[in-house]
Design a protein around this motif. Sequence first.
Motif, PDB file in Angstrom:
ATOM      1  N   MET A 232       0.829  -1.211   0.000  1.00  0.00           N
ATOM      2  CA  MET A 232       0.000   0.000   0.000  1.00  0.00           C
ATOM      3  C   MET A 232       0.858   1.254   0.000  1.00  0.00           C
ATOM      4  N   GLY A 235       2.423   1.704  -3.446  1.00  0.00           N
ATOM      5  CA  GLY A 235       1.436   2.169  -4.408  1.00  0.00           C
ATOM      6  C   GLY A 235       1.105   3.645  -4.256  1.00  0.00           C
ATOM      7  N   TYR A 247       0.188   4.673  -9.947  1.00  0.00           N
ATOM      8  CA  TYR A 247      -0.446   4.051  -8.782  1.00  0.00           C
ATOM      9  C   TYR A 247      -1.035   2.694  -9.149  1.00  0.00           C
ATOM     10  N   LEU A 251       0.469  -0.728  -7.733  1.00  0.00           N
ATOM     11  CA  LEU A 251      -0.406  -1.462  -6.816  1.00  0.00           C
ATOM     12  C   LEU A 251      -0.746  -2.841  -7.372  1.00  0.00           C
ATOM     13  N   CYS A 255      -0.066  -6.207  -5.391  1.00  0.00           N
ATOM     14  CA  CYS A 255      -1.183  -7.101  -5.077  1.00  0.00           C
ATOM     15  C   CYS A 255      -0.866  -8.534  -5.495  1.00  0.00           C
ATOM     16  N   TYR A 305      -6.503  -2.110  -2.164  1.00  0.00           N
ATOM     17  CA  TYR A 305      -7.152  -1.125  -3.040  1.00  0.00           C
ATOM     18  C   TYR A 305      -8.170  -0.299  -2.271  1.00  0.00           C
ATOM     19  N   THR A 308      -6.563   2.615  -0.251  1.00  0.00           N
ATOM     20  CA  THR A 308      -5.638   3.539  -0.894  1.00  0.00           C
ATOM     21  C   THR A 308      -6.190   4.272  -2.123  1.00  0.00           C
TER      22      THR A 308
END
Length: 313
Positions: A232, A235, A247, A251, A255, A305, A308
């Motif tokens: 996080m 990202g 981003y 991310l 992930c 997700y 953020t």
Amino acid sequence: MDMDYTATQSVFRQRKLTYVGQTIDPEMRNTSMDGTDPSQLFDDTSAAPGVQPTGFQGQGVGTMGHPGRTLLSDPMSNLAMAYGSSLASQGKDLVDKNLDRFLPISKLKYYFAVDTVYVGKKLGLLVFPYMHQNWEVSYQQDTPVAPRFDINAPDLYIPAMGFITYILVAGLALGTQNRFTPEILGMQASSALVWLIMEVLVVLLSLYLVTVNTDLTTIDLVAFSGYKYVGMIVGVVAGLLFGRTGYYLTLLWCCISIFVFMIRTLRLKLLSEAAAQGVLVHGARNQLRMYLTMSIAAAQPIFMYWLTYHLVR
């Protein structure tokens, strides 16, 4: 002889003084009637009534100078102090025993036994777990070794520092968008903490319902759930530097990395020994364990997700 005696008495009478109907001898002229010095302007009231002057203060010290000695020498006082100390010790032991039942404070030192080398390797493993081969935790005399000696061991240092850093990065992102307020930052921190607690509780309930015999503890689940803060942070920082495109790309990578990390870590904890060795899983119970492992791993990108996406615009 009689004449000398009579003359002496006459002289003595003449030397007497009369004052308000009373005669005062010359020897007493410099002293007042109550025995005080007439040159003193005010009476000395520093001593309480009935107390001897300073010149006699040495008397009576043995009985009034140290009243605490009499109290401490009292057997009943000593007995009360000993009884109070015993009660305090018993209360402390009772609190420590009940607290250790739910949150083993004595084991927290193990999860914070890290060093700089371990932290660097663990962060690299969380971001790029694809080349790592051995995922088993090392043991020494039926006890897992400290995290600083084994990169596969769970720790609480990275999750704790990751949570704090995430809050700071969130405040920075909100500040660059002129949306920063202490209330919003507090809500951001509390929501992240609440989601973490709910996630751990759901996993514990699922393990209970599936009846999985595992050595996973509550602290282990907190550690594994807290590793997602690393992705996080990466990202959000990429979003601040390169916009929303950076981003999403960063991310997405994080992930996938955390998903692979959780699958390879939890399969040794939740699945059977045969599944850990790569053999095909059979049986309804093992199937449930596999689904539970997949669900825990898949929940990490969702939370990443959710916590953020509103920080990058």
